[in-house]
Design an enzyme around this catalytic site. Sequence first.
Site, PDB file in Angstrom:
ATOM      1  N   LYS B  81       6.637 -38.720 -32.476  1.00  0.00           N
ATOM      2  CA  LYS B  81       5.995 -39.433 -33.586  1.00  0.00           C
ATOM      3  C   LYS B  81       4.668 -40.022 -33.093  1.00  0.00           C
ATOM      4  O   LYS B  81       4.624 -40.607 -32.001  1.00  0.00           O
ATOM      5  CB  LYS B  81       6.930 -40.540 -34.077  1.00  0.00           C
ATOM      6  CG  LYS B  81       6.429 -41.275 -35.323  1.00  0.00           C
ATOM      7  CD  LYS B  81       7.405 -42.369 -35.768  1.00  0.00           C
ATOM      8  CE  LYS B  81       6.992 -42.998 -37.090  1.00  0.00           C
ATOM      9  NZ  LYS B  81       7.934 -44.056 -37.545  1.00  0.00           N
ATOM     10  N   SER B 161       9.156 -43.717 -42.553  1.00  0.00           N
ATOM     11  CA  SER B 161       7.843 -43.308 -42.126  1.00  0.00           C
ATOM     12  C   SER B 161       7.834 -42.096 -41.185  1.00  0.00           C
ATOM     13  O   SER B 161       6.801 -41.429 -41.068  1.00  0.00           O
ATOM     14  CB  SER B 161       7.145 -44.476 -41.427  1.00  0.00           C
ATOM     15  OG  SER B 161       7.807 -44.808 -40.218  1.00  0.00           O
ATOM     16  N   SER B 185      13.064 -46.101 -41.285  1.00  0.00           N
ATOM     17  CA  SER B 185      12.085 -45.027 -41.049  1.00  0.00           C
ATOM     18  C   SER B 185      12.571 -43.866 -40.201  1.00  0.00           C
ATOM     19  O   SER B 185      11.874 -42.864 -40.079  1.00  0.00           O
ATOM     20  CB  SER B 185      10.829 -45.601 -40.406  1.00  0.00           C
ATOM     21  OG  SER B 185      10.019 -46.210 -41.367  1.00  0.00           O
TER      22      SER B 185
END
Lengths: 95, 496
Positions: B81, B161, B185
Amino acid sequence: MSVDKDTVRRIAKLARIALEEERVEPMVQELNGILAWVEQLEEVDVEGVAPLTSVVAQKLKMRDDVVTDGGDADAVTANAPLGEDHFFVVPKVVE
Amino acid sequence: MPLPANPAELTLADARDALRARAISSVELTRTFLSAIEGARGLNAFITETPERALAMAEDADARLANGDGRPLEGVPLAIKDLFCTRGVRTTAGSRILDNFVPPYESTVTQNLWNAGAVMLGKTNLDEFAMGSSNETSFYKSAINPWRAKGSNQDLVPGGSSGGSAAAVSAHLCLAATGTDTGGSIRQPAAVTGIVGLKPTYGRCSRWGIVAFASSLDQAGPMTRTVRDAAIMLQQMASVDAKDSTSVDVPVPDYEAGIDAGVKGLRIGIPKEYRIDGAPPEINALWAKGAEWLKAQGAEIVEVSLPHTKYALPAYYIVAPAEASSNLARYDGVRYGHRASNASDIIDLYEKSRAEGFGAEVQRRVLIGTYVLSAGYYDAYYTRAQKIRTLIAQDFARAFEQCDALLTPATPGPAFAIGEKSNDPVSMYLNDVFTVTVNLAGLPGISVPAGLTADGLPLGLQIIGKAFDEATVLRTGHAIEQAAGFTARPAMWWAS
């Protein structure tokens, strides 16, 4: 509780975010939408409840007060948008 | 074990074993994923691809494997990420303000993964500063969900997210990915893309070098295609770290060894407050099925109560923005990141750089956070929210007197269309209604793919555990995984 245009201008100033005048009113609406929704927290009886400060039951760790890092000005200033001789350059702050 | 024709079909566990047995090389496996990534650019899962670094790491891994000194993840290609700082590789946090930021240091979690021999394929898309539930707040435009509803060509969000990581794992563009979870997330995007997502206990993984959103809630975790793979990843990601004073010195057990233990004799709590009005009937039906599966495997199902559940999300939307407004104060256009031109003085420079560098949702949250922390409002909002957080943590403590883990739905619905919820912040926030309580109490939770909607979109079930009891969370998640037998796959419409 809700915010008005003056309050939004004031918090934008505190947050150091330039807010164009035409965005003030829409921001008032958006923030008030969120604040109206969080208002339901007022229903909860929090009398005598201590605020949670840490989810993990542990003492904050202490470390020896010694230098562990540093001496690398190249790396520290490598991402500066504007720099000179390991200094960060900003607009004039003193008249 | 015979290798599949396409090595991208391997689970992380099988790939690890095949690498060790030298049935496949890391370079071969890495090339397979690099070409899959190239062919899947329509999913917009990656912000930065790092093929050269990946192949160099893979070659090193192959050399070690040839010498028989492979480490636990030797040669395993991963996606990271783009919230984890990676030395020498641009790290954007999905924000214009960090568009040109190249960290001179490495996050502890990614360093742990490289120390275990893993290979980095690239940095995945995310909501700006991890603030969002759909990936739509990314400066680099939303990643796209590999799944589409039956008979539809409409693009769906991958959740957020960690939407890019979820899309990449779901579309087999990597063996596994890292995510971070502040209010859901990891678990919410995992659920809506049909993969496994694990948020560990707060303090289990170091937060050092992860771009901070809300420091009392943020926690890194794995996103994988199986529960076993999540166990393997967490094993390497977890560590106590002198650079994060909130990381906890609790031994890391052998998670993988424990997942087959079964649920016989475990007491599984069903929190009645998670039955919400307006949830699609499919969600509640799947939840009931999950309880049946565990019961059939010998678990005892008990109803429990978490009375303050409905206040978790509004409390979160005070605490998280408050912490964000403080954390994001560092972006000043002076030391790194975007800097506005034509500023007349230093204040003007700050205000313009931040107005240009932050997107709409981030600005909204920074302003809310600034407001609730400002003089005269602090007690009414922030202190009250922190007291409610105490009540939520107490709810869980009481529930765990009656049970070993909790079973809940992971999300209130399946993936939705791009643009469907982006005009109403509060309706977007409601996506995290089942996940956010866990962050407020610092507990571990896993989302496991468990079924499909009538439209053919994946849904997940969530297992919540006691602090530092990831072992039971994984073991119960594994039981759900085995009973669900989730083998559905999205049609590869994106592959070019």
